[in-house]
Motif scaffolding. Structure first.
Motif, short mmCIF file in Angstrom:
data_model
loop_
_atom_site.label_atom_id
_atom_site.label_comp_id
_atom_site.label_asym_id
_atom_site.label_seq_id
_atom_site.Cartn_x
_atom_site.Cartn_y
_atom_site.Cartn_z
N UNK A 103 0.34 -1.30 0.10
CA UNK A 103 -0.16 0.01 0.53
C UNK A 103 1.30 1.40 0.22
N UNK A 104 2.02 0.94 -0.85
CA UNK A 104 3.20 1.84 -0.79
C UNK A 104 2.80 3.24 -1.02
N UNK A 105 2.01 4.39 -1.88
CA UNK A 105 1.31 4.95 -2.62
C UNK A 105 0.16 5.70 -1.13
N UNK A 106 -0.54 4.90 -0.62
CA UNK A 106 -1.39 5.72 0.21
C UNK A 106 -1.09 5.61 1.11
N UNK A 107 0.05 4.53 2.14
CA UNK A 107 0.72 4.91 2.89
C UNK A 107 1.50 6.59 2.94
N UNK A 108 2.20 6.81 1.34
CA UNK A 108 3.22 8.06 0.91
C UNK A 108 2.25 9.32 1.69
N UNK A 109 0.66 9.01 0.72
CA UNK A 109 -0.18 10.40 0.77
C UNK A 109 -0.81 10.81 2.17
N UNK A 113 0.31 13.82 3.99
CA UNK A 113 -1.39 14.99 5.34
C UNK A 113 -0.99 15.71 6.52
N UNK A 114 0.00 14.22 6.86
CA UNK A 114 0.22 14.23 7.98
C UNK A 114 1.05 15.29 8.40
N UNK A 115 2.23 15.19 7.82
CA UNK A 115 3.32 16.31 7.88
C UNK A 115 2.71 17.74 7.53
N UNK A 116 2.39 18.37 6.48
CA UNK A 116 1.88 19.34 6.79
C UNK A 116 0.52 19.19 7.97
N UNK A 117 -0.30 18.63 8.46
CA UNK A 117 -0.12 19.00 9.64
C UNK A 117 0.15 19.43 10.98
N UNK A 118 1.27 19.26 11.05
CA UNK A 118 2.09 19.25 11.53
C UNK A 118 3.16 20.27 11.07
N UNK A 119 2.78 21.14 10.02
CA UNK A 119 3.54 22.69 9.63
C UNK A 119 4.47 22.70 9.14
N UNK A 120 4.20 21.49 7.77
CA UNK A 120 5.69 21.67 6.90
C UNK A 120 4.55 22.12 6.05
N UNK A 121 5.94 22.77 5.55
CA UNK A 121 5.31 23.31 4.26
C UNK A 121 5.40 22.20 2.22
N UNK A 123 7.00 23.11 -0.38
CA UNK A 123 7.91 22.26 -1.29
C UNK A 123 8.39 21.47 -0.13
N UNK A 124 8.98 21.86 0.46
CA UNK A 124 9.38 20.87 2.36
C UNK A 124 8.99 19.95 1.48
N UNK A 125 7.90 19.25 1.18
CA UNK A 125 6.96 17.64 1.12
C UNK A 125 7.50 17.17 -0.31
N UNK A 126 7.65 18.13 -0.91
CA UNK A 126 7.79 18.09 -2.99
C UNK A 126 9.42 17.53 -2.43
N UNK A 127 10.06 17.49 -2.13
CA UNK A 127 11.86 17.72 -1.60
C UNK A 127 11.70 15.85 -0.81
N UNK A 128 10.83 15.95 0.27
CA UNK A 128 10.47 15.16 0.64
C UNK A 128 10.37 12.99 -0.45
N UNK A 129 9.30 13.65 -0.77
CA UNK A 129 8.42 13.15 -1.96
C UNK A 129 9.82 12.48 -2.97
N UNK A 130 10.23 13.26 -3.69
CA UNK A 130 11.68 13.46 -4.43
C UNK A 130 12.55 12.26 -3.57
N UNK A 131 13.24 12.69 -1.79
CA UNK A 131 13.68 11.39 -1.93
C UNK A 131 13.66 10.50 -1.52
N UNK A 132 11.67 10.21 -1.30
CA UNK A 132 11.96 8.80 -1.31
C UNK A 132 11.20 7.96 -2.65
#
Length: 324
Positions: A103-109, A113-121, A123-132
């Motif tokens: 359930x890779x894609x579901x988990x990452x999405x 969402x969780x990181x966004x709720x913790x205040x992350x921007x 742009x940060x989420x985009x860089x983390x997506x690329x890292x994963x």
């Protein structure tokens, strides 16, 4: 969970194999042992050509029957798929990790969402997506993996303990006289379980509560020869737990002034500033801060765990002062 009635005798001590990795953690330990006349390998090393050559030279792949993984991080399970192709061994992975890849894609999405709720921007989420996306956490999975918690044959005599201490998936494999602990017990390395999604509930994995349960399970390993995934041999379960607890107290005191009125992202910015830029390292720090926030909201859970395993008295004054 106990897989089997008769545990291997203590003279069947696993052999340690130290494999170089290209990662910051340095070399990783794998272990091989004969159980019920069958060759078993615990963990594999990283997905590198050098590690493949190492296993070919040090493990009789023609006799290998079981590959048992402590947790699915690159340095511990990276050659699982390669071993499936180059031996007749069955591959056993932790159930949470099997769910993560299926359930890779579901988990990452849900993670984003969780990181966004913790205040992350964004742009940060985009860089983390690329890292994963580059495979930081998941090299190829074996095609026909089995579930370690339920499918390891009883005849091997292994006790399988769920011990979230580094990730939510960590398993410890114990027998008579020894225990292979992966990254759950490491000498001189402080850690808390990674921030993650519990795919069974769909909610945030509560790394703090899980870690408190882990402490009680680790206490069951007292008196066994501890075989860790990195660094030196663990001489004492209690000393290692106490190292973790004192580090936790120290970091709670450090972070406490920032936690009440700031998001997790703001805490990282105010404490580390421009010194912390790597997206994955920021994620690691977010995991630790969420752990500390949960601890401060309900310190009784950790206090109770320490009391249960007989270690509260050694830290009681410092602990109560830190969480007051």
């Amino acid at each position: 969970m106990l897989n089997g009635l008769a545990a291997p005798s203590s003279d069947m001590m696993p052999k340690q194999h130290t494999v170089d990795t290209p990662y910051m953690v340095g070399p990783v330990h794998c272990y091989s042992v004969e159980l019920d006349g069958e060759l078993v390998l615990f963990d594999t090393g990283p997905p590198t050509r050098a590690a493949e050559l190492f296993l070919q030279q040090h493990i009789d792949l023609g006799r290998l029957r079981h590959v048992i993984i402590t947790h699915c991080h690159l340095d511990h399970y990276g050659l699982s798929s390669w071993l499936e192709e180059n031996s007749d061994a069955s591959i056993y992975l932790p159930q949470p990790d099997i769910m993560k890849i299926r359930r890779h894609d579901e988990r990452l999405e849900k993670m984003y969402d969780l990181l966004a709720s913790l205040g992350f921007s964004g742009s940060y989420l985009d860089t983390l997506r690329e890292s994963f996306r580059r495979g930081v956490l998941f090299p190829p999975f074996p095609n026909n993996c089995l579930t370690a918690e339920t499918d390891i044959p009883q005849r091997l005599g292994l006790e399988v303990l769920t011990c979230a201490g580094h990730s939510q998936s960590d398993l410890v494999y114990a027998a008579d006289g020894w225990a292979i602990t992966g990254d759950t017990l490491l000498r001189g390395i402080y850690q808390s379980p990674l921030l993650d999604i519990d795919l069974e509930s769909g909610e945030r994995f509560n790394n703090y509560k899980a870690y408190c349960r882990t402490l009680c399970r680790l206490a069951q390993l007292r008196g066994k020869n501890i075989l860790p995934g990195h660094r030196q041999k663990i001489e004492s379960v209690d000393e290692t737990i106490m190292f973790y607890i004192f580090k936790t107290i120290y970091r709670v005191v450090q972070l406490k002034p920032y936690i009440r009125d700031n998001t997790v992202a703001q805490i990282i910015e105010r404490v580390f500033g421009e010194a912390l830029t790597d997206p994955f390292h920021i994620y690691l720090k977010a995991s630790e801060i969420v752990f500390m926030k949960d601890l401060l909201e309900d310190p009784h859970i950790l206090r109770s765990a320490l009391e249960q395993i007989g270690l509260l008295r050694e830290v009681e004054v410092e602990f109560d002062r830190a969480v007051a």
